[in-house]
Design an enzyme around this catalytic site. Structure first.
Site, short mmCIF file in Angstrom:
data_model
loop_
_atom_site.label_atom_id
_atom_site.label_comp_id
_atom_site.label_asym_id
_atom_site.label_seq_id
_atom_site.Cartn_x
_atom_site.Cartn_y
_atom_site.Cartn_z
N CYS A 257 1.76 1.13 6.73
CA CYS A 257 2.71 2.20 6.41
C CYS A 257 3.18 2.89 7.68
CB CYS A 257 2.07 3.22 5.48
SG CYS A 257 3.14 4.63 5.10
N ASN A 266 -2.43 -4.92 5.65
CA ASN A 266 -3.02 -5.00 4.32
C ASN A 266 -4.24 -5.92 4.34
OD1 ASN A 266 -0.96 -3.76 2.23
ND2 ASN A 266 0.26 -4.83 3.76
#
Length: 347
Positions: A257, A266
């Site tokens: 992010c 991730n």
């Protein structure tokens, strides 16, 4: 693959593991969360091709993009074009990130039917990510639910910074429960709990999921984790064992992010698949996913952070999950590079 060796038993053949792993869905978020920090934009055609290849290989759910502002997240600018190029049948398995009722309306008009309405548990991150307070996002949620239901769609309540916030630190469980049980969230089908910074540990993950499940039994729980501190797979397994019905991953551990300082990639889809081994994944399927990931990462100029993908390229060919040197997949050379510079993005 490796037919001269005896195959190891499926993990799902063990009753206890089958109960916890067998019904959990992997959602690959490469084309949304995975692309947010990359310096290169994938064409509409390349994204559509990737969606179709993932579906062909058996990946049950895909997050194909977001409605984030294209000036802030250039890699998401062609999301609606991707939606328009997919069939209704393909879109049934695809999700799109939204943050306002207007986002839902525009995505629905393009053909999307599965929406992930994201807000942050902490006001500070919600303002940085979406430009409003958490309560303002909640206030707009009923209209978003109405739009989704108007096209017979599904809408998830996605709670970013469910464990820690880059600006406020630890987020109390009571804050997450209050948001999950807020009357304005009525009509959402799932609750997505996000370890946005990858700072949670397995006991935290399982504890929060168990509490939210107990208080919101009518909705599925989805876990979205990052691997910043090396616990992505451990946290994902803890989430599954605590009852998460869906877990998120990205090819090669890509993503992060841009509005959350300290967030990194991730949890790798390859690592999750190797750890859980759902029935649709065979060593051959896994090899194809590794190759797909390697080609995409090479195109983006990104390193492959997946430990399972690295293992699949090892020389221990007596193990079924290693790609044999005489396999067509062996012709794809793994990428070794430094990360590309990032550009702003969302979760």
């Amino acid at each position: 693959m490796n037919q001269h060796h005896t195959s190891a038993p499926s993990l799902a053949s063990t009753p206890n593991l089958a109960a916890t792993l067998g019904n959990t869905i992997l959602r690959d978020v490469t084309l949304r969360d995975g692309l947010q920090l990359t310096g290169k934009v994938l064409s509409t055609e390349r994204k559509v091709e990737t969606v179709r290849e993932l579906l062909r290989l058996g990946v049950p759910a895909i997050e194909l993009g977001s409605m984030a502002r294209p000036d802030l997240v250039p890699t998401m600018a062609n999301t609606l074009d991707v939606v328009r190029n997919l069939t209704p049948e393909e879109l049934e398995k695809c999700w799109i990130w939204v943050a306002t009722p207007g986002h839902v309306a525009k995505a629905a008009a393009a053909g999307a039917r599965n929406f992930q309405y994201c807000l942050s548990a902490s006001d500070s991150h919600n303002k940085a990510n979406i430009g409003r307070t958490t309560d303002e996002s909640l206030a707009a949620l009923p209209q978003a639910v109405e739009y989704a239901q108007g096209v017979n769609g599904q809408i998830q309540l996605c709670i970013a910074t469910s464990f820690t916030c880059p600006f406020e630190g630890y987020v109390p469980e009571e804050r997450i429960l209050a948001i999950a049980n807020d009357p304005r969230a009525e009509g959402t089908t799932d609750i997505v709990l996000c370890d946005t910074l990858g700072q949670a540990v397995p006991a935290q993950v399982s504890g929060l999921i168990e509490r939210v499940r107990a208080e919101s039994p009518s909705r599925r729980i989805v876990y979205h984790g990052h691997d910043t501190w090396g616990l992505g797979v451990a946290n994902t397994l803890a989430a599954i064992q605590a009852g998460a019905a869906m877990v998120d991953g990205a090819l090669g551990g890509l993503g992060g992010c841009p509005f959350a300082p300290g967030a990194s990639g991730n949890t790798s889809s390859e690592d999750i698949l190797f750890a859980t081994r759902p029935g649709w994944v065979t060593p051959e399927t896994f090899a194809d996913i590794v190759v797909l990931s390697e080609k995409l990462l090479a195109e983006l100029g990104e390193p492959n952070r997946s430990k399972a993908a690295q293992g699949a390229r090892s020389k221990a060919e007596a193990f079924d999950w290693v790609i044999p040197s005489d396999s067509p997949a062996a012709a794809c050379t793994p990428l070794v590079s430094t990360p590309a510079p990032g550009t702003p993005g969302g979760k």
